[in-house]
Motif scaffolding. Structure first.
Motif, PDB file in Angstrom:
ATOM      1  N   PRO A  16       0.814  -1.231   0.000  1.00  8.54           N
ATOM      2  CA  PRO A  16       0.000   0.000   0.000  1.00  8.54           C
ATOM      3  C   PRO A  16       0.845   1.278   0.000  1.00  8.54           C
ATOM      4  N   ASP A  17       1.956   1.268   0.757  1.00 10.85           N
ATOM      5  CA  ASP A  17       2.846   2.432   0.750  1.00 10.85           C
ATOM      6  C   ASP A  17       3.460   2.633  -0.635  1.00 10.85           C
ATOM      7  N   TYR A  18       3.794   1.534  -1.277  1.00 10.27           N
ATOM      8  CA  TYR A  18       4.364   1.598  -2.627  1.00 10.27           C
ATOM      9  C   TYR A  18       3.347   2.179  -3.608  1.00 10.27           C
ATOM     10  N   ILE A  19       2.095   1.784  -3.467  1.00  6.56           N
ATOM     11  CA  ILE A  19       1.031   2.303  -4.335  1.00  6.56           C
ATOM     12  C   ILE A  19       0.873   3.803  -4.122  1.00  6.56           C
ATOM     13  N   LEU A  20       0.851   4.236  -2.860  1.00  6.98           N
ATOM     14  CA  LEU A  20       0.736   5.670  -2.567  1.00  6.98           C
ATOM     15  C   LEU A  20       1.920   6.442  -3.140  1.00  6.98           C
ATOM     16  N   LEU A  21       3.090   5.869  -3.074  1.00  2.00           N
ATOM     17  CA  LEU A  21       4.276   6.500  -3.642  1.00  2.00           C
ATOM     18  C   LEU A  21       4.140   6.653  -5.156  1.00  2.00           C
ATOM     19  N   MET A  22       3.657   5.614  -5.816  1.00  3.17           N
ATOM     20  CA  MET A  22       3.470   5.696  -7.275  1.00  3.17           C
ATOM     21  C   MET A  22       2.438   6.762  -7.625  1.00  3.17           C
ATOM     22  N   ILE A  23       1.343   6.824  -6.864  1.00  2.59           N
ATOM     23  CA  ILE A  23       0.316   7.843  -7.121  1.00  2.59           C
ATOM     24  C   ILE A  23       0.895   9.233  -6.886  1.00  2.59           C
ATOM     25  N   GLY A  24       1.636   9.390  -5.786  1.00  6.34           N
ATOM     26  CA  GLY A  24       2.265  10.674  -5.481  1.00  6.34           C
ATOM     27  C   GLY A  24       3.252  11.113  -6.546  1.00  6.34           C
ATOM     28  N   ASN A  25       3.882  10.159  -7.187  1.00  4.12           N
ATOM     29  CA  ASN A  25       4.833  10.444  -8.263  1.00  4.12           C
ATOM     30  C   ASN A  25       4.163  10.515  -9.626  1.00  4.12           C
ATOM     31  N   LYS A  26       2.826  10.543  -9.609  1.00  2.00           N
ATOM     32  CA  LYS A  26       2.002  10.725 -10.819  1.00  2.00           C
ATOM     33  C   LYS A  26       2.260   9.663 -11.886  1.00  2.00           C
TER      34      LYS A  26
END
Length: 69
Positions: A16-26
């Motif tokens: 989940p943290d990895y997913i949030l990171l990918m979303i944050g990095n657009k």
């Protein structure tokens, strides 16, 4: 996290943290789908990404309606 466990009970707690990171990095849907392929089957990844991107799509539509007023 519940949605991930619904699809694949063996998902690592850091995904989940990895997913949030990918979303944050657009990252694009395609990029996220590709990256999640490391953790899930293609069908699970497609289902999860469809669910995940419904949220920003709905927010975008609401913003467009609001700005159009």
């Amino acid at each position: 996290m519940a949605k991930l466990h619904e699809l694949n009970k063996d998902i690592d707690d850091e995904v989940p943290d990895y997913i949030l990171l990918m979303i944050g990095n657009k990252r694009t849907r395609s990029q996220i789908r590709s990256e999640l392929g490391l953790f899930m089957t293609e069908a699970e990844t497609e289902h999860f990404c469809s669910w995940l991107f419904k949220i920003p799509d709905k927010l975008h539509e609401k913003r467009k309606k609001f700005e159009g007023l």
